[in-house]
Design a protein around this motif. Sequence first.
Motif, PDB file in Angstrom:
ATOM      1  N   THR A   1      39.104  95.868   6.986  1.00 23.32           N
ATOM      2  CA  THR A   1      37.880  96.425   7.559  1.00 23.32           C
ATOM      3  C   THR A   1      37.268  97.456   6.618  1.00 23.32           C
ATOM      4  OG1 THR A   1      39.176  98.024   8.847  1.00 23.32           O
ATOM      5  CG2 THR A   1      38.500  96.007   9.964  1.00 23.32           C
TER       6      THR A   1
ATOM      7  N   ARG B   1      34.364  91.657  13.239  1.00 21.55           N
ATOM      8  CA  ARG B   1      34.826  91.456  14.616  1.00 21.55           C
ATOM      9  C   ARG B   1      35.963  90.443  14.668  1.00 21.55           C
ATOM     10  NH1 ARG B   1      29.027  91.363  15.680  1.00 21.55           N
ATOM     11  NH2 ARG B   1      28.397  93.400  16.507  1.00 21.55           N
TER      12      ARG B   1
ATOM     13  N   MET C   1      25.370  97.376  12.869  1.00 21.91           N
ATOM     14  CA  MET C   1      25.982  98.610  12.413  1.00 21.91           C
ATOM     15  C   MET C   1      24.914  99.679  12.304  1.00 21.91           C
ATOM     16  SD  MET C   1      28.298  99.220   9.002  1.00 21.91           S
ATOM     17  CE  MET C   1      29.390  97.913   9.491  1.00 21.91           C
TER      18      MET C   1
ATOM     19  N   ASP D   1      35.816  94.706  18.254  1.00 18.53           N
ATOM     20  CA  ASP D   1      34.616  95.534  18.304  1.00 18.53           C
ATOM     21  C   ASP D   1      34.826  96.957  17.781  1.00 18.53           C
ATOM     22  OD1 ASP D   1      33.115  93.485  19.362  1.00 18.53           O
ATOM     23  OD2 ASP D   1      33.493  94.059  21.449  1.00 18.53           O
TER      24      ASP D   1
ATOM     25  N   GLU E   1      24.672  91.163   9.473  1.00 18.87           N
ATOM     26  CA  GLU E   1      25.131  90.410  10.643  1.00 18.87           C
ATOM     27  C   GLU E   1      26.305  89.503  10.289  1.00 18.87           C
ATOM     28  OE1 GLU E   1      25.914  89.346  14.251  1.00 18.87           O
ATOM     29  OE2 GLU E   1      24.463  90.915  13.740  1.00 18.87           O
TER      30      GLU E   1
ATOM     31  N   ARG F   1      29.271  91.735  10.068  1.00 19.11           N
ATOM     32  CA  ARG F   1      29.711  92.159  11.402  1.00 19.11           C
ATOM     33  C   ARG F   1      30.539  91.074  12.073  1.00 19.11           C
ATOM     34  NH1 ARG F   1      23.892  93.657  11.955  1.00 19.11           N
ATOM     35  NH2 ARG F   1      23.717  95.839  11.362  1.00 19.11           N
TER      36      ARG F   1
ATOM     37  N   GLU G   1      34.734  99.793  13.173  1.00 16.55           N
ATOM     38  CA  GLU G   1      34.336 101.021  12.477  1.00 16.55           C
ATOM     39  C   GLU G   1      35.397 102.103  12.617  1.00 16.55           C
ATOM     40  OE1 GLU G   1      30.455 102.495  13.289  1.00 16.55           O
ATOM     41  OE2 GLU G   1      29.501 100.532  13.121  1.00 16.55           O
TER      42      GLU G   1
ATOM     43  N   ILE H   1      33.447  97.159   5.157  1.00 23.16           N
ATOM     44  CA  ILE H   1      32.500  98.213   5.516  1.00 23.16           C
ATOM     45  C   ILE H   1      32.062  98.987   4.279  1.00 23.16           C
ATOM     46  CG2 ILE H   1      32.361 100.477   6.645  1.00 23.16           C
ATOM     47  CD1 ILE H   1      33.474  99.288   9.124  1.00 23.16           C
TER      48      ILE H   1
END
Length: 271
Positions: free
Chosen positions: A105, A78, A1, A83, A71, A74, A86, A109
């Motif tokens: 999400t 995913r 990110m 993908d 990581e 992420r 964001e 985030i």
Amino acid sequence: MRDDAARPDGGSDVLFGNAVRTPLPDRRAECLFHENMTAVAEGREWKAELLADPSVSVAKAYETEFERVAESFRRRLRHIAGDDYEDIARAYLRGEREDLTGELTAYYIEGLWRIQQRSTVSEMLFFPLILRYPDSFTMNLRFAAAHSTTESVRFESPQHGDVDDDAPHTQQYFDESQYEQDRAAEYLRETAGIIREQFPHPDEVPFSERKYGGIVSAGGRHDSEFTEMLTRVRPDPDRFSEPVSESTLVPAGEEAEWTEKRYLPAAKVII
């Protein structure tokens, strides 16, 4: 990110009072959960090695740990959203979508953005709670207006302080700071073992012994003082009466309320 994209537009209150409940329907899901928690333990052990190395700054130790955490997030993002996670999170925060994928999400985030700030912002405590149940696990990403808990190990980071190299007691300060970092490193190694104990591999421990497990941890900073804490939490066996088939947001639960009362200093609030 990317650093400039780590926080989606506007921020959100999606974290407050919520946890993500993720199903564990089979051995493959259990193994993946175990691998992720093992990675958390390994990251803790690696941070311990860096803290114990006088040539490595505290800032570098936390940056290295963050990359490992990022990581892991992420991979989860995913899995949930592909993908484009964001863009999906931003759309949710702008009110352009209201679906579960957007909500999840945004949760991860927003949590990741705040984790990234914890070693640079004073008086913000990262206070996550992870609990394993027979058919699922919950992750409750919490942050508090504090920098320590009632049981935290504290240590100094000279790099974050206003140190005069020519002052009479500067060398003593550096020596004492390294001693504190060594002590914190040993604590991190010991508590990494708690993570491994609470979330064992499904091939190594019978289901009756691994179906419940939990940890609460905390890390924060006030000026040049950093703090760390991690301990076991026993999940409430009566918390969930219905199975879950996909990741979803759930109320934080009584375990979150109990750990907040037990470990946060008086009058410190979850933010």
